[in-house]
Structures are given as C-alpha cells and as structure tokens.
Design a protein around this motif. Structure first.
Motif, mmCIF file in Angstrom:
data_model
loop_
_atom_site.group_PDB
_atom_site.id
_atom_site.type_symbol
_atom_site.label_atom_id
_atom_site.label_comp_id
_atom_site.label_asym_id
_atom_site.label_seq_id
_atom_site.Cartn_x
_atom_site.Cartn_y
_atom_site.Cartn_z
ATOM 1 N N UNK A 1 0.835 -1.199 0.000
ATOM 2 C CA UNK A 1 0.000 0.000 0.000
ATOM 3 C C UNK A 1 0.874 1.254 0.000
ATOM 4 N N UNK A 2 1.940 1.238 0.771
ATOM 5 C CA UNK A 2 2.866 2.376 0.810
ATOM 6 C C UNK A 2 3.570 2.517 -0.536
ATOM 7 N N UNK A 3 4.041 1.407 -1.070
ATOM 8 C CA UNK A 3 4.743 1.448 -2.358
ATOM 9 C C UNK A 3 3.836 1.972 -3.462
ATOM 10 N N UNK A 4 2.598 1.467 -3.519
ATOM 11 C CA UNK A 4 1.641 1.933 -4.534
ATOM 12 C C UNK A 4 1.310 3.404 -4.343
ATOM 13 N N UNK A 5 1.083 3.815 -3.108
ATOM 14 C CA UNK A 5 0.752 5.213 -2.833
ATOM 15 C C UNK A 5 1.879 6.155 -3.219
ATOM 16 N N UNK A 6 3.116 5.774 -2.873
ATOM 17 C CA UNK A 6 4.271 6.613 -3.224
ATOM 18 C C UNK A 6 4.430 6.688 -4.743
ATOM 19 N N UNK A 7 4.314 5.545 -5.435
ATOM 20 C CA UNK A 7 4.457 5.518 -6.885
ATOM 21 C C UNK A 7 3.413 6.417 -7.554
ATOM 22 N N UNK A 8 2.160 6.306 -7.107
ATOM 23 C CA UNK A 8 1.101 7.136 -7.696
ATOM 24 C C UNK A 8 1.350 8.615 -7.433
ATOM 25 N N UNK A 9 1.770 8.936 -6.219
ATOM 26 C CA UNK A 9 2.039 10.339 -5.894
ATOM 27 C C UNK A 9 3.184 10.877 -6.746
ATOM 28 N N UNK A 10 4.173 10.049 -7.037
ATOM 29 C CA UNK A 10 5.264 10.473 -7.920
ATOM 30 C C UNK A 10 4.758 10.680 -9.344
ATOM 31 N N UNK A 11 3.897 9.784 -9.798
ATOM 32 C CA UNK A 11 3.338 9.922 -11.150
ATOM 33 C C UNK A 11 2.488 11.170 -11.278
ATOM 34 N N UNK A 12 1.803 11.562 -10.211
ATOM 35 C CA UNK A 12 0.972 12.775 -10.226
ATOM 36 C C UNK A 12 1.793 14.030 -9.981
ATOM 37 N N UNK A 13 3.070 13.883 -9.643
ATOM 38 C CA UNK A 13 3.929 15.032 -9.381
ATOM 39 C C UNK A 13 3.833 15.548 -7.958
ATOM 40 N N UNK A 14 3.175 14.810 -7.071
ATOM 41 C CA UNK A 14 3.060 15.234 -5.674
ATOM 42 C C UNK A 14 4.335 14.962 -4.881
ATOM 43 N N UNK A 15 5.073 13.946 -5.276
ATOM 44 C CA UNK A 15 6.343 13.600 -4.644
ATOM 45 C C UNK A 15 7.398 13.469 -5.731
ATOM 46 N N UNK A 16 8.613 13.897 -5.400
ATOM 47 C CA UNK A 16 9.699 13.708 -6.354
ATOM 48 C C UNK A 16 10.261 12.295 -6.202
ATOM 49 N N UNK A 17 10.842 11.814 -7.270
ATOM 50 C CA UNK A 17 11.456 10.487 -7.232
ATOM 51 C C UNK A 17 12.781 10.591 -6.492
ATOM 52 N N UNK A 18 13.028 9.664 -5.600
ATOM 53 C CA UNK A 18 14.291 9.628 -4.863
ATOM 54 C C UNK A 18 15.195 8.628 -5.560
ATOM 55 N N UNK A 19 16.364 9.066 -6.022
ATOM 56 C CA UNK A 19 17.233 8.158 -6.763
ATOM 57 C C UNK A 19 17.933 7.109 -5.896
ATOM 58 N N UNK A 20 17.901 7.267 -4.590
ATOM 59 C CA UNK A 20 18.605 6.345 -3.697
ATOM 60 C C UNK A 20 17.650 5.273 -3.173
ATOM 61 N N UNK A 21 17.734 4.030 -3.673
ATOM 62 C CA UNK A 21 16.794 2.989 -3.246
ATOM 63 C C UNK A 21 16.887 2.657 -1.762
ATOM 64 N N UNK A 22 18.041 2.826 -1.148
ATOM 65 C CA UNK A 22 18.181 2.554 0.286
ATOM 66 C C UNK A 22 17.345 3.555 1.080
#
Length: 139
Positions: A67-88
């Motif tokens: 649920x967290x992963x899906x929510x973060x991904x969707x928010x990034x796709x909508x431009x609400x959150x920036x993508x973090x390049x560091x997977x850790x």
C-alpha cells in the motif's frame, strides 16, 4: 493475514485522499471483533515467540507495505512527490511510513480506544503529507 489483504488503495487523485481512505479501511478492519481479538493475541504472543514475530512480518507487514509502495508511486506519477534516486533511502522511508500509519491507527483504535474518525484521519494524513506545518493548519 487474510483479513489484512482486504485493504485496498484506490487512486483518489491525491496522496492525502489515498492515505485517508486506507487509514479508514484499516480502522474499520480493526473494529471487527475477530480482527481485534486475533491481532491482540498474536502481538502479545509474538513478544515471546521469535518465529511467530517473523511470520507476522512476512505474512502481514511485508504484504501490506504494498500500500505504501503503490501510494508513493502514484504520488510520484501525479507530481506530488519527487522520485528519490537512492533505493536505500526509499526503502527506509517506506518502512517508516508504514510504521507510522500502522502504529498510529493501532494505538488509537486498540490501545487508547479513541475513534479513528474522519477528523482524526484528516489530521494524520495532513501530518504525513505536509509535515508538522500541514497538521497544525488543520487545528
């Protein structure tokens, strides 16, 4: 674990709305007598039983982090959150978000026996999305 698999995260158009929806679903699930009883018993027993604690992690916690992963991904796709390049960093943040949401709802519903209602959920989701300044604005 099967009960928690009922939780869904529909795309409601904003990260805050998505969070509020899943938190209300989770709270409703915790209100069910079979969930409340089973969860309290399993958590209590897991304090003494390491294999049980690991089973809880793999069959409930790790599965619900989707649920967290899906929510973060969707928010990034909508431009609400920036993508973090560091997977850790992303993995650690996802763990923290899950812990904050699950811990807050379980504490409120089962420990404090306070309602997880629309007002409380709006404050929690504002806090998660906007930090302390966002939650303070709601009063």
């Amino acid at each position: 674990a099967v009960l928690f698999d009922e939780l869904e995260l529909p795309d409601l158009g904003s990260l805050q709305a998505d969070i509020a929806h899943v938190v209300l679903q989770f709270a409703a699930l915790l209100e069910r007598p079979e969930t409340k009883t089973a969860l309290m018993a399993v958590v209590a027993e897991s304090t003494r039983d390491v294999p049980l604690r690991e089973r809880i992690r793999t069959s409930i916690v790790d599965r619900q982090k989707r649920l967290v992963l899906d929510g973060r991904r969707r928010a990034q796709e909508r431009g609400e959150l920036s993508a973090d390049p560091d997977p850790v960093t992303v993995d650690a943040l996802d763990d923290l978000i899950f812990d904050v949401v699950a811990g807050a709802v379980v504490h409120r519903a089962l420990v404090s026996a306070e309602p997880v209602d629309a007002v409380w959920v709006a404050r929690l989701s504002a806090l998660l999305v906007g930090g302390l300044g966002g939650a303070a604005a709601l009063g």
